[in-house]
Scaffold this active site. Structure first.
Site, PDB file in Angstrom:
ATOM      1  N   CYS A  76      40.772  15.354  52.544  1.00 49.18           N
ATOM      2  CA  CYS A  76      40.407  16.363  53.538  1.00 49.18           C
ATOM      3  C   CYS A  76      39.343  15.811  54.482  1.00 49.18           C
ATOM      4  O   CYS A  76      38.375  15.189  54.047  1.00 49.18           O
ATOM      5  CB  CYS A  76      39.876  17.600  52.833  1.00 49.18           C
ATOM      6  SG  CYS A  76      39.221  18.834  53.951  1.00 49.18           S
ATOM      7  N   CYS A  82      31.796  20.281  53.601  1.00 56.00           N
ATOM      8  CA  CYS A  82      32.250  21.582  53.100  1.00 56.00           C
ATOM      9  C   CYS A  82      31.761  21.817  51.679  1.00 56.00           C
ATOM     10  O   CYS A  82      31.761  20.924  50.853  1.00 56.00           O
ATOM     11  CB  CYS A  82      33.772  21.627  53.146  1.00 56.00           C
ATOM     12  SG  CYS A  82      34.474  23.072  52.358  1.00 56.00           S
ATOM     13  N   CYS A  85      35.129  21.892  47.832  1.00 53.15           N
ATOM     14  CA  CYS A  85      35.714  20.994  46.831  1.00 53.15           C
ATOM     15  C   CYS A  85      34.736  19.891  46.447  1.00 53.15           C
ATOM     16  O   CYS A  85      34.615  18.903  47.156  1.00 53.15           O
ATOM     17  CB  CYS A  85      36.963  20.319  47.386  1.00 53.15           C
ATOM     18  SG  CYS A  85      38.276  21.445  47.824  1.00 53.15           S
ATOM     19  N   CYS A 163      42.859  23.969  55.337  1.00 51.66           N
ATOM     20  CA  CYS A 163      42.182  23.782  54.057  1.00 51.66           C
ATOM     21  C   CYS A 163      43.202  23.259  53.046  1.00 51.66           C
ATOM     22  O   CYS A 163      44.229  23.884  52.809  1.00 51.66           O
ATOM     23  CB  CYS A 163      41.573  25.085  53.578  1.00 51.66           C
ATOM     24  SG  CYS A 163      40.822  24.927  51.952  1.00 51.66           S
ATOM     25  N   GLN A 292      44.246  36.205  39.707  1.00 50.23           N
ATOM     26  CA  GLN A 292      44.025  34.773  39.528  1.00 50.23           C
ATOM     27  C   GLN A 292      44.396  34.040  40.808  1.00 50.23           C
ATOM     28  O   GLN A 292      45.487  34.251  41.338  1.00 50.23           O
ATOM     29  CB  GLN A 292      44.882  34.262  38.373  1.00 50.23           C
ATOM     30  CG  GLN A 292      44.510  34.843  37.022  1.00 50.23           C
ATOM     31  CD  GLN A 292      43.229  34.255  36.463  1.00 50.23           C
ATOM     32  OE1 GLN A 292      42.605  33.387  37.063  1.00 50.23           O
ATOM     33  NE2 GLN A 292      42.813  34.752  35.317  1.00 50.23           N
ATOM     34  N   TYR A 321      37.909  42.361  28.314  1.00 45.63           N
ATOM     35  CA  TYR A 321      37.701  41.851  29.675  1.00 45.63           C
ATOM     36  C   TYR A 321      39.082  41.713  30.344  1.00 45.63           C
ATOM     37  O   TYR A 321      39.479  40.623  30.768  1.00 45.63           O
ATOM     38  CB  TYR A 321      36.980  40.500  29.693  1.00 45.63           C
ATOM     39  CG  TYR A 321      35.713  40.448  28.877  1.00 45.63           C
ATOM     40  CD1 TYR A 321      34.504  40.892  29.411  1.00 45.63           C
ATOM     41  CD2 TYR A 321      35.721  39.955  27.568  1.00 45.63           C
ATOM     42  CE1 TYR A 321      33.323  40.828  28.660  1.00 45.63           C
ATOM     43  CE2 TYR A 321      34.558  39.891  26.816  1.00 45.63           C
ATOM     44  CZ  TYR A 321      33.364  40.328  27.368  1.00 45.63           C
ATOM     45  OH  TYR A 321      32.213  40.262  26.621  1.00 45.63           O
ATOM     46  N   GLU A 342      38.154  47.129  29.967  1.00 40.35           N
ATOM     47  CA  GLU A 342      37.663  46.597  31.237  1.00 40.35           C
ATOM     48  C   GLU A 342      36.666  47.588  31.831  1.00 40.35           C
ATOM     49  O   GLU A 342      36.882  48.788  31.773  1.00 40.35           O
ATOM     50  CB  GLU A 342      38.868  46.395  32.181  1.00 40.35           C
ATOM     51  CG  GLU A 342      38.551  46.217  33.643  1.00 40.35           C
ATOM     52  CD  GLU A 342      37.689  44.997  33.943  1.00 40.35           C
ATOM     53  OE1 GLU A 342      37.976  43.904  33.432  1.00 40.35           O
ATOM     54  OE2 GLU A 342      36.702  45.170  34.699  1.00 40.35           O
ATOM     55  N   ASP A 391      38.360  37.215  27.460  1.00 40.86           N
ATOM     56  CA  ASP A 391      38.424  36.469  28.732  1.00 40.86           C
ATOM     57  C   ASP A 391      37.239  36.888  29.606  1.00 40.86           C
ATOM     58  O   ASP A 391      37.413  37.500  30.658  1.00 40.86           O
ATOM     59  CB  ASP A 391      39.763  36.759  29.440  1.00 40.86           C
ATOM     60  CG  ASP A 391      39.925  35.956  30.729  1.00 40.86           C
ATOM     61  OD1 ASP A 391      39.107  35.052  30.990  1.00 40.86           O
ATOM     62  OD2 ASP A 391      40.877  36.234  31.477  1.00 40.86           O
ATOM     63  N   CYS A 418      36.091  30.415  31.487  1.00 39.62           N
ATOM     64  CA  CYS A 418      35.974  29.683  32.755  1.00 39.62           C
ATOM     65  C   CYS A 418      34.673  28.876  32.782  1.00 39.62           C
ATOM     66  O   CYS A 418      34.301  28.326  33.817  1.00 39.62           O
ATOM     67  CB  CYS A 418      36.036  30.637  33.941  1.00 39.62           C
ATOM     68  SG  CYS A 418      34.761  31.890  33.919  1.00 39.62           S
TER      69      CYS A 418
HETATM   70  N1  SAH Z   1      41.776  38.825  31.943  1.00 32.97           N
HETATM   71  C1  SAH Z   1      41.815  39.120  33.349  1.00 32.97           C
HETATM   72  C2  SAH Z   1      40.450  39.205  34.030  1.00 32.97           C
HETATM   73  C3  SAH Z   1      39.362  38.300  33.564  1.00 32.97           C
HETATM   74  S1  SAH Z   1      37.941  38.297  34.606  1.00 32.97           S
HETATM   75  C4  SAH Z   1      42.741  38.154  34.064  1.00 32.97           C
HETATM   76  O1  SAH Z   1      43.044  37.081  33.558  1.00 32.97           O
HETATM   77  O2  SAH Z   1      43.187  38.473  35.161  1.00 32.97           O
HETATM   78  C5  SAH Z   1      36.721  39.086  33.600  1.00 32.97           C
HETATM   79  C6  SAH Z   1      36.769  40.605  33.655  1.00 32.97           C
HETATM   80  O3  SAH Z   1      35.768  41.130  32.787  1.00 32.97           O
HETATM   81  C7  SAH Z   1      36.472  41.195  35.033  1.00 32.97           C
HETATM   82  O4  SAH Z   1      37.526  42.041  35.396  1.00 32.97           O
HETATM   83  C8  SAH Z   1      35.167  41.997  34.822  1.00 32.97           C
HETATM   84  O5  SAH Z   1      35.139  43.194  35.587  1.00 32.97           O
HETATM   85  C9  SAH Z   1      35.214  42.306  33.353  1.00 32.97           C
HETATM   86  N2  SAH Z   1      33.915  42.524  32.648  1.00 32.97           N
HETATM   87  C10 SAH Z   1      32.765  41.834  32.800  1.00 32.97           C
HETATM   88  N3  SAH Z   1      31.839  42.236  31.910  1.00 32.97           N
HETATM   89  C11 SAH Z   1      32.415  43.217  31.168  1.00 32.97           C
HETATM   90  C12 SAH Z   1      31.975  44.021  30.065  1.00 32.97           C
HETATM   91  N4  SAH Z   1      30.750  43.880  29.566  1.00 32.97           N
HETATM   92  N5  SAH Z   1      32.835  44.906  29.542  1.00 32.97           N
HETATM   93  C13 SAH Z   1      34.100  45.032  30.041  1.00 32.97           C
HETATM   94  N6  SAH Z   1      34.563  44.314  31.079  1.00 32.97           N
HETATM   95  C14 SAH Z   1      33.748  43.403  31.641  1.00 32.97           C
END
Ligand code: SAH
Length: 461
Positions: A76, A82, A85, A163, A292, A321, A342, A391, A418
């Site tokens: 790039c 930038c 990346c 990009c 995602q 999550y 969530e 997650d 992540c």
């Molecule tokens: N599993 C989903 C999203 C993961 S991102 C996917 O793969 O698409 C993490 C998520 O956790 C977000 O949506 C965020 O709003 C939520 N989150 C963060 N802290 C939290 C908590 N203490 N209790 C419940 N949800 C939570």
């Protein structure tokens, strides 16, 4: 600091031996860690010290005196200024090795986990043009409207016509919007002075269906020549099904304001998500909902999560999550019942709609913070999960969440992460509570950047 030729000007010679979690090169000066942005393992650099603390220092590259064998000329044109990346000057194979090593290091050093198997990071089939969402600030530079990421550590827009990690439709949305801003003589928001109309251009694409939407973020509601703008944009971008306006009149770094309206077409796009291993599901994406950004690799990640979950027709699974329910719905399709937890109300509404869209009925979504919902919901319904999927965001799981999960005694925990550092910390907690972290599969969801995603299987001993 050591005696070096450049001592007066604080310029030192450093051999770079690693990368930190932010993708900065790491070297040592008398045992002290020095972080050098833009330097890669294998480089030798002359660098100017900018920060000197007791436990670490920072420096900026003056000159690379020996190039790392893994270094390539970044494809790039604006890779250097930038902020997007950080690993583009690393050959892709090297990026993967580094990501695997980042997980191994975190497991060993932070988690003290010696037995765990870390598999080699799964390569992306498309290491370029994978992002399905763009969100660029717009600025006026020498009388011309430009858009792109901010230069590292600043608020200066780096003009980016093409990009290399964005889906081409997003690049087209940005380019055509800029052209129309010029043609229609629209004003551009000035961060310092506050005037001007257009603040950000946002584009989202559903790679599985080709549908796209554009969101123009403006500083006021009155969108001068908005009608002309949107009809020209709809004509110029194939697949565009709607153009929306988001109004953000606050003097803030936050991109989106509270009000969003559809100017033309639809207010959402539909994606067909998944691969041959996961099967496919339909997801509705509203302009503000989480999705995602690399759907192809996310499907690989979920396929791994499903394999680790080892579901049968009698399994009860809890997905903590759960966002808009992507993982929860895939779980539900292969088990007896699935629950998603969530905290964001809007995401839960999307999740419920996604369940309906796919005709999935053996799923329930609960709104609230996991650490609060989890204990209550278990007592109330007496649900005994066989599998728990976690997650969490970068900060990892709340201790209360891990504590409750352990009390529920699921046979398996699948941890999607992540951020290796918090993953390793949480795995160590689980390991002290009767569980064993067996295996981790890093998956490259964000090629060219330092982000490391992974999926881990944890079993009850
Ligand atoms: N599993 C989903 C999203 C993961 S991102 C996917 O793969 O698409 C993490 C998520 O956790 C977000 O949506 C965020 O709003 C939520 N989150 C963060 N802290 C939290 C908590 N203490 N209790 C419940 N949800 C939570």
């Amino acid at each position: 600091m050591p005696e070096t030729a450049g001592r007066r000007s604080n310029v030192v010679s450093i051999e770079i031996t690693g990368l930190n979690h932010d993708g900065d090169g790491v070297g040592r000066l008398d045992g002290l860690a020095v972080f050098v942005p833009g330097a890669l393992p294998g480089d030798k650099v002359r660098a100017r010290l900018t920060v000197s603390k007791k436990t670490y220092a920072r420096a900026e590259v003056v000159e690379i005196t020996k190039l790392s064998p893994g270094r390539i000329r970044p494809p790039c044109a604006v890779a250097e200024p930038c902020g997007g990346c950080s690993l583009q000057s690393m050959a892709y194979e090297e990026q993967l090795l580094w990501k695997t090593r980042a997980v191994e290091d975190a497991m060993a050093r932070i988690g003290g986990l010696k037995e765990i198997t870390v598999r080699p990071c799964l390569a992306a089939k498309h290491p370029m043009h994978y992002r399905n969402k763009v969100q660029f600030p717009v600025a006026m530079q020498r009388g011309i409207p430009v858009a792109g990421c901010y230069a590292r550590g600043t608020h200066e827009v780096v003009p980016t016509e093409d990009c290399l990690i964005q889906h081409q439709t997003n690049n087209l949305i940005v380019r055509e919007s800029l052209r129309l801003i010029s043609e229609l003589d629209l004003t551009v928001y000035d961060e310092r002075r506050g005037g001007g109309l257009v603040r950000h251009i946002m584009g989202r694409v559903a790679p599985g269906t080709g549908e796209a939407m554009a969101v123009i973020v403006t500083s006021i509601k009155r969108f001068t020549r908005g009608g002309e703008f949107v009809s020209a944009l709809m004509k110029a971008v194939p697949g565009l099904v709607g153009v929306l306006q988001n109004i953000n009149s606050e003097k803030t770094n936050i991109i989106l304001g509270r009000e969003t309206r559809v100017i033309t077409g639809r207010g959402h796009i539909d994606d067909l998500f998944g691969n041959d291993r996961t099967g496919r599901l339909r997801f509705r994406i509203s302009p503000l909902s989480f999705y995602q950004v690399n759907a192809e690799q996310a499907a690989e990640l979920y396929a791994q999560a499903l394999e680790y979950a080892g579901l049968t027709r009698t399994t009860t699974a809890v997905d903590i999550y759960s966002g808009i329910g992507t993982i929860t719905l895939f779980l539900a399709r292969s088990c007896r019942q699935a629950f998603g937890i969530e905290e964001v109300t809007r995401a839960v509404a999307d999740a419920k709609q996604n369940a309906r869209l796919n005709g999935i009925e053996n799923v329930r979504f609960l709104t609230g913070r996991a650490e609060r919902v989890l204990p209550r919901f278990l007592q109330g319904r007496g649900v005994k999960p066989d599998v728990v999927v976690l997650d969490p965001p970068r900060k990892g799981c709340e201790e209360g969440v891990l504590g409750t999960v352990v009390k529920m005694r699921p046979g398996r925990i699948v941890y999607v992460s992540c951020y290796p550092a918090t993953l390793a910390r949480d795995l160590a907690i689980l390991q002290r509570s009767g569980y064993r972290a067996v295996e981790t599969q890093p998956v490259d969801m964000f090629p060219q950047t330092n982000h490391v995603e992974s999926c881990t299987l944890v079993v009850r001993e």
